[in-house]
Structure formats: C-alpha cells, structure tokens
Design an enzyme around this catalytic site. Sequence first.
Site, PDB file in Angstrom:
ATOM      1  CG  HIS A  16       4.143  -1.184   5.943  1.00  0.00           C
ATOM      2  ND1 HIS A  16       3.316  -2.376   6.147  1.00  0.00           N
ATOM      3  CD2 HIS A  16       3.558  -0.494   7.106  1.00  0.00           C
ATOM      4  CE1 HIS A  16       2.600  -2.369   7.064  1.00  0.00           C
ATOM      5  NE2 HIS A  16       2.576  -1.137   7.735  1.00  0.00           N
ATOM      6  CB  CYS A  33       3.760  -2.598  10.421  1.00  0.00           C
ATOM      7  SG  CYS A  33       2.946  -1.176  11.170  1.00  0.00           S
ATOM      8  CD  GLU A  42       3.984  -4.594   3.780  1.00  0.00           C
ATOM      9  OE1 GLU A  42       3.082  -4.696   4.435  1.00  0.00           O
ATOM     10  OE2 GLU A  42       5.339  -4.387   4.129  1.00  0.00           O
TER      11      GLU A  42
END
Length: 225
Positions: free
Chosen positions: A169, A79, A171
């Site tokens: 993202h 990001c 994660e």
Amino acid sequence: MRRHRGFPHWIRVAAGLDADEAVVVNVEGGDALPDRAGFAGTIITGSAAMVTERRDWSERSAGWLRDAAQAGMPLFGICYGHQLLAHALGGEVGDNPTGREMGTIDLELHDHAHADPLFRGLPAQFAAQATHLQTVLRAPDGATVLARSSQDGCHAFRWGERAWGVQFHPEFSATHMRGYVQARSEALHNEGRCAKSLARSVSATPHARRVLRRFVRHARGLHGH
C-alpha cells in the site's frame, strides 16, 4: 480509521492529486464503469472483498481492466487492485500460503526492476506497508515480476509497458498502518501474533510512496500533460 476517510482519499493525497484531478468510481457501490476517453490513467484501490469471491461488480471491473490494459491505458493496481488486475490478465489469485502479511515489511527488488519506469533508482531493498490474506499466486503470462517479500513472491509486477500491480500500500502512512493493525488485533491474536509489537514496528515508507507518485507522472507524460 473512519476519521481518515478511505482508500480513494488516501490514494489521491499520497499521489499528489488535487480533488479535481481524479474521478472516483465506486463500482461495488453501484457506480457505472466509465468511458476511458479523457483519462490519463486508472488506479485500482484496495477492497475488503476477495477476488476469488468472483462478485459481479468485481468481475465486471476485471473485464473493464482487461480491455483498458489491451488498449494501452496506464493502470496501477494496489492490493486488491493488484490482484484484480492479475486476474483480469489471466494470472492466478488465491490465499497466501504463508498466511496474513501485515505491517511494515521489507521489499526486495529483482534486478530487472532497476530498469522499470516506476522502480528505477530505488534501493534494492526498502520498506512498505502491507495487509493482505490473498496474493497473486501466478503472475499473468508475459508479466515481469518486479519485487518480492519474505511472505510474497509477487509484490509487484508490470504487464506490457503501461500496467502495474503492487501488493503493498504506497498510500498508507504509518498512522494508517497502525490503525489496520489495531483493527485486526483479535485476528492477529488468534494467529499467535502480538498486535502491540507489530504496531511498534511500523515505520514510514517514503520509497513506496514514490512508486505511486511516479505512476501519476508517468501516466501524465504518456497522455501529453
């Protein structure tokens, strides 16, 4: 979201790294940029800041990343980190012309992504989590754009053989993504979007997480571990 800690913790857990296998450097918080020696690779997290603000800590980090990329260190930007890496290498970052991209989105891989160490073998289309207002408007010279979405033409790129940026993202769990949607509910309402509907559409994104874990394995392999 505070209960779930923050970007470094989320990334370390999603990447499958133990606590003693990663060093967190909070440059925005005043930490000094580290010496590269001894590290297998670097992951650059998201941030509430904007690359276009050209903050001192951000520009210093960009210089560090430029040197690290040119030295061949494995890099993985997420990001804000994706945008900062693109900026560091001469690309262009700015407001996304299509506005805010948020929620579980559909990524589409370019054909050449199927030969990439991090993306090979993944479906041509898969789900990922995203939340951003700015984007990589122009990838760095010599970079290979690997993925896009309906709102963003550069959702992933590789520069050289060891530096990657991803706008999504990997994660984020579905819980993280719903938390972000809730936190931005007022902004979404002002943009004519329904946060509740967007939250209901959030789903798991296992293929996106595989990209992060593959980076860790790839960096370790290059480092001889």
